[in-house]
Design an enzyme around this catalytic site. Structure first.
Site, PDB file in Angstrom:
ATOM      1  N   GLN A   1      -2.404 -11.499   8.332  1.00 52.54           N
ATOM      2  CA  GLN A   1      -2.515 -11.972   7.227  1.00 52.54           C
ATOM      3  C   GLN A   1      -1.783 -12.542   6.327  1.00 52.54           C
ATOM      4  O   GLN A   1      -2.767 -13.595   5.592  1.00 52.54           O
ATOM      5  CB  GLN A   1      -1.787 -10.261   6.551  1.00 52.54           C
ATOM      6  CG  GLN A   1      -2.032 -10.102   5.317  1.00 52.54           C
ATOM      7  CD  GLN A   1      -1.335  -8.448   4.566  1.00 52.54           C
ATOM      8  OE1 GLN A   1      -2.933  -7.943   4.837  1.00 52.54           O
ATOM      9  NE2 GLN A   1      -1.092  -8.571   4.363  1.00 52.54           N
TER      10      GLN A   1
ATOM     11  N   VAL B   1      11.049  -6.369   9.793  1.00 48.34           N
ATOM     12  CA  VAL B   1      12.025  -5.406  10.077  1.00 48.34           C
ATOM     13  C   VAL B   1      12.296  -4.107  10.879  1.00 48.34           C
ATOM     14  O   VAL B   1      11.119  -4.465  10.912  1.00 48.34           O
ATOM     15  CB  VAL B   1      12.849  -4.689   8.944  1.00 48.34           C
ATOM     16  CG1 VAL B   1      13.723  -3.800   8.778  1.00 48.34           C
ATOM     17  CG2 VAL B   1      12.635  -6.127   7.166  1.00 48.34           C
TER      18      VAL B   1
ATOM     19  N   GLN C   1     -10.454  -2.616   2.598  1.00 52.05           N
ATOM     20  CA  GLN C   1      -9.945  -3.180   4.046  1.00 52.05           C
ATOM     21  C   GLN C   1      -9.800  -1.905   5.469  1.00 52.05           C
ATOM     22  O   GLN C   1      -9.334  -2.545   6.277  1.00 52.05           O
ATOM     23  CB  GLN C   1      -8.528  -3.683   3.524  1.00 52.05           C
ATOM     24  CG  GLN C   1      -7.237  -2.573   3.540  1.00 52.05           C
ATOM     25  CD  GLN C   1      -5.793  -3.641   2.803  1.00 52.05           C
ATOM     26  OE1 GLN C   1      -5.809  -4.018   1.854  1.00 52.05           O
ATOM     27  NE2 GLN C   1      -4.900  -3.850   4.428  1.00 52.05           N
TER      28      GLN C   1
ATOM     29  N   ASP D   1       2.254  -8.691   9.445  1.00 52.30           N
ATOM     30  CA  ASP D   1       0.793  -8.680   8.945  1.00 52.30           C
ATOM     31  C   ASP D   1       0.904 -10.525   9.732  1.00 52.30           C
ATOM     32  O   ASP D   1       0.515 -11.146   8.570  1.00 52.30           O
ATOM     33  CB  ASP D   1       0.064  -8.711   8.408  1.00 52.30           C
ATOM     34  CG  ASP D   1       0.517  -6.918   8.391  1.00 52.30           C
ATOM     35  OD1 ASP D   1      -0.628  -6.197   8.990  1.00 52.30           O
ATOM     36  OD2 ASP D   1       1.735  -6.302   7.564  1.00 52.30           O
TER      37      ASP D   1
ATOM     38  N   MET E   1       1.293  -1.700  -0.037  1.00 54.66           N
ATOM     39  CA  MET E   1      -0.166   0.072  -0.297  1.00 54.66           C
ATOM     40  C   MET E   1       1.356   1.397   0.516  1.00 54.66           C
ATOM     41  O   MET E   1       0.521   1.943   0.348  1.00 54.66           O
ATOM     42  CB  MET E   1      -0.604   0.024   0.960  1.00 54.66           C
ATOM     43  CG  MET E   1      -1.755  -0.998   0.992  1.00 54.66           C
ATOM     44  SD  MET E   1      -3.175  -0.999   1.711  1.00 54.66           S
ATOM     45  CE  MET E   1      -2.955  -0.630   3.773  1.00 54.66           C
TER      46      MET E   1
ATOM     47  N   GLY F   1      10.687  -2.272   5.717  1.00 48.85           N
ATOM     48  CA  GLY F   1      10.380  -3.698   5.644  1.00 48.85           C
ATOM     49  C   GLY F   1      10.278  -3.690   4.079  1.00 48.85           C
ATOM     50  O   GLY F   1      10.078  -5.419   3.628  1.00 48.85           O
ATOM     51  N   HIS F   2       9.368  -2.752   3.314  1.00 47.73           N
ATOM     52  CA  HIS F   2       8.704  -3.180   1.865  1.00 47.73           C
ATOM     53  C   HIS F   2       9.819  -3.596   0.935  1.00 47.73           C
ATOM     54  O   HIS F   2      10.166  -4.504   0.154  1.00 47.73           O
ATOM     55  CB  HIS F   2       8.345  -1.566   1.812  1.00 47.73           C
ATOM     56  CG  HIS F   2       6.828  -1.525   2.410  1.00 47.73           C
ATOM     57  ND1 HIS F   2       6.494  -0.390   2.729  1.00 47.73           N
ATOM     58  CD2 HIS F   2       5.607  -1.720   1.786  1.00 47.73           C
ATOM     59  CE1 HIS F   2       5.824  -0.144   3.241  1.00 47.73           C
ATOM     60  NE2 HIS F   2       5.067  -1.180   2.939  1.00 47.73           N
TER      61      HIS F   2
ATOM     62  N   GLY G   1       4.805  -9.444   4.242  1.00 48.56           N
ATOM     63  CA  GLY G   1       5.882  -8.902   4.871  1.00 48.56           C
ATOM     64  C   GLY G   1       4.699 -10.329   6.403  1.00 48.56           C
ATOM     65  O   GLY G   1       3.838 -10.177   6.194  1.00 48.56           O
TER      66      GLY G   1
ATOM     67  N   ARG H   1       2.431   3.090   9.315  1.00 55.03           N
ATOM     68  CA  ARG H   1       1.932   3.828  10.144  1.00 55.03           C
ATOM     69  C   ARG H   1       3.174   4.545  11.278  1.00 55.03           C
ATOM     70  O   ARG H   1       2.682   5.394  11.467  1.00 55.03           O
ATOM     71  CB  ARG H   1       0.506   2.935  11.462  1.00 55.03           C
ATOM     72  CG  ARG H   1       0.096   2.621  10.699  1.00 55.03           C
ATOM     73  CD  ARG H   1      -1.133   1.321  10.374  1.00 55.03           C
ATOM     74  NE  ARG H   1      -2.228   1.126  10.334  1.00 55.03           N
ATOM     75  CZ  ARG H   1      -2.788   1.345   9.512  1.00 55.03           C
ATOM     76  NH1 ARG H   1      -3.734   2.084  10.352  1.00 55.03           N
ATOM     77  NH2 ARG H   1      -3.748   0.188   9.210  1.00 55.03           N
TER      78      ARG H   1
HETATM   79  O1  PAF Z   1       0.042  -5.847   4.209  1.00 51.14           O
HETATM   80  C1  PAF Z   1      -0.304  -4.681   2.738  1.00 51.14           C
HETATM   81  O2  PAF Z   1      -0.255  -3.974   2.588  1.00 51.14           O
HETATM   82  C2  PAF Z   1      -1.776  -4.355   2.744  1.00 51.14           C
HETATM   83  O3  PAF Z   1      -2.743  -5.510   3.607  1.00 51.14           O
HETATM   84  C3  PAF Z   1      -1.711  -5.523   1.243  1.00 51.14           C
HETATM   85  C4  PAF Z   1      -1.568  -6.680   1.115  1.00 51.14           C
HETATM   86  C5  PAF Z   1      -0.903  -4.479   0.218  1.00 51.14           C
HETATM   87  C6  PAF Z   1      -3.434  -5.596   0.110  1.00 51.14           C
HETATM   88  O4  PAF Z   1      -3.866  -4.449   0.131  1.00 51.14           O
END
Ligand code: PAF
Length: 303
Positions: free
Chosen positions: A154, A177, A61, A151, A30, A36-37, A148, A188
C-alpha cells in the site's frame, strides 16, 4: 480536538492554518486504533503544526462483505485516544459523505497493484484504497501524510499515486510496531482466537528466519524463502504468498544482490494477516547458493 463529519467543514477549519503557513499532517486510518496508529499520530504531532486524523472504514477497499462487517469499530475509544495524542481534527465522514449518490470515479494505479495483495484481494482492493486516499489528500491537502510500513505494498502504491498525479504531499512511511513476541500490530489481531493468536506469531518468525538465512550468506531467493516457509508450516499456517522483492518496484528477486523486502500474507483461521521485513544485505557473508536451507533456517535470529 474537534470531530468533523463534513468535507466542507474540514476544508474550512484548515483554511486559516494554511493561510498562516502552518504545516498540516494527515494520518489516514480506518480506526480501531492501536500503538501502530498512535505512532503515526505521534510522528505527525512532532513534525506538523496541525494534525488531522481521518477515521473511515472504506467499504470500497473490502473485497469480502464478511470482512467489512467484521472490521472492528469503536469511534468513542478512538476519539479518546486521538484526544490524548493532541490531534487537532478527527475527520469521521459517513459513507454517503465520501461516496454520495452518483459517485462514479475510480483512481487506479497500475503495475505495483497487480501482484500480492492486488492478486489475492482483487483489483478493487487497491482501487478502493487509491480512490479514498486521493479523496482524503484532496480534502485535507496536507503537507505530509503518514502511512504504516506494515502495509508495504500500500505504501509503494500511495507513493506511486502521489508522484504520478503530482499531488503536492510528502508521503511518510513509518516503521511497523510489534507486540513483544514479534506479531505486527493490526486492527485485525483482536479477531484472532487465543490459539490463532499463538499461531500468528509464525509470520514474523518466518520473516526473521529468511532474514537470518540472508544474514548468514544465503543469496538464492528460493532457499532463503524455504527457511521462512518452514516456520509457517511448523505452525500450520499456509501463506497466500511469501516473497522476496526489490523494495521500490516490488519485483520478485531470484538472486539476492541488494537490499530487499520479504513479504508475507496468510490466513490464520478466518483472519487474513500481512507482514514484511526489510532485509539489508550483509556482503561480508555472501556464500554459494548450493549450501543447504537447513543451515540457513537454524541460524540464530536477531530478534
Ligand atoms: O491502511 C489503512 O488503514 C487504509 O487502507 C487507508 C490508507 C486508511 C485507506 O482507507
Amino acid at each position: 480536538m474537534r470531530t468533523i463529519r463534513a468535507i466542507a467543514e474540514l476544508r474550512q477549519a484548515l483554511a486559516g492554518p494554511r493561510r498562516e503557513g502552518r504545516s498540516i499532517g494527515l494520518v489516514p486510518t480506518m480506526g480501531a486504533f492501536h500503538e501502530g496508529h498512535l505512532s503515526l499520530i505521534r510522528r505527525a504531532r512532532t513534525e506538523c503544526d496541525v494534525v488531522v486524523v481521518s477515521l473511515f472504514v472504506n467499504p470500497a477497499q473490502f473485497n469480502e462483505e464478511a470482512d467489512l462487517a467484521a472490521y472492528p469499530r469503536d469511534e468513542r475509544r478512538d476519539a479518546e485516544l486521538a484526544e490524548r495524542e493532541r490531534v487537532d481534527y478527527l475527520f469521521v465522514p459517513s459513507a454517503e459523505e465520501m461516496y454520495p449518490a452518483g459517485f462514479a470515479t475510480t483512481v487506479s494505479v497500475g503495475r505495483v497493484t497487480e501482484m500480492f495483495e492486488g492478486a489475492h484481494r482483487g483489483r478493487s482492493h487497491f482501487d478502493g484504497v487509491t480512490t479514498v486516499v486521493t479523496k482524503l489528500l484532496n480534502i485535507a491537502s496536507p503537507h505530509v501524510a503518514y502511512f504504516g510500513g506494515k502495509d508495504a505494498q500500500q505504501a509503494v502504491v500511495v507513493q506511486r499515486l502521489a508522484r504520478d498525479l503530482d499531488i503536492p504531499v510528502r508521503i511518510e512511511v513509518c516503521p511497523t510496531v510489534r507486540e513483544p513476541d514479534g506479531l505486527a500490530l493490526s486492527s485485525r489481531n483482536v479477531l484472532l482466537s487465543p490459539d490463532e493468536r499463538n499461531r500468528a506469531r509464525a509470520l514474523h518468525r518466518a520473516l526473521r528466519a529468511t532474514a537470518s538465512a540472508v544474514d548468514a550468506g544465503e543469496r538464492d531467493a528460493v532457499a532463503a524463502k524455504a527457511a521462512g516457509v518452514t516456520e509457517l508450516e511448523a505452525a500450520g499456517v499456509r501463506p497466500d504468498y511469501f516473497e522476496l522483492v526489490r523494495a521500490p518496484t516490488l519485483e520478485p528477486v531470484n538472486r539476492i544482490d541488494g537490499d530487499i523486502l520479504a513479504l508475507v500474507a496468510a490466513r490464520v483461521g478466518a483472519v487474513r494477516l500481512i507482514d514484511n521485513e526489510p532485509i539489508t544485505l550483509n556482503t561480508n557473508h555472501a556464500r554459494s547458493p548450493s549450501k543447504s536451507n537447513h543451515r540457513a533456517s537454524t541460524t540464530p535470529r536477531r530478534s
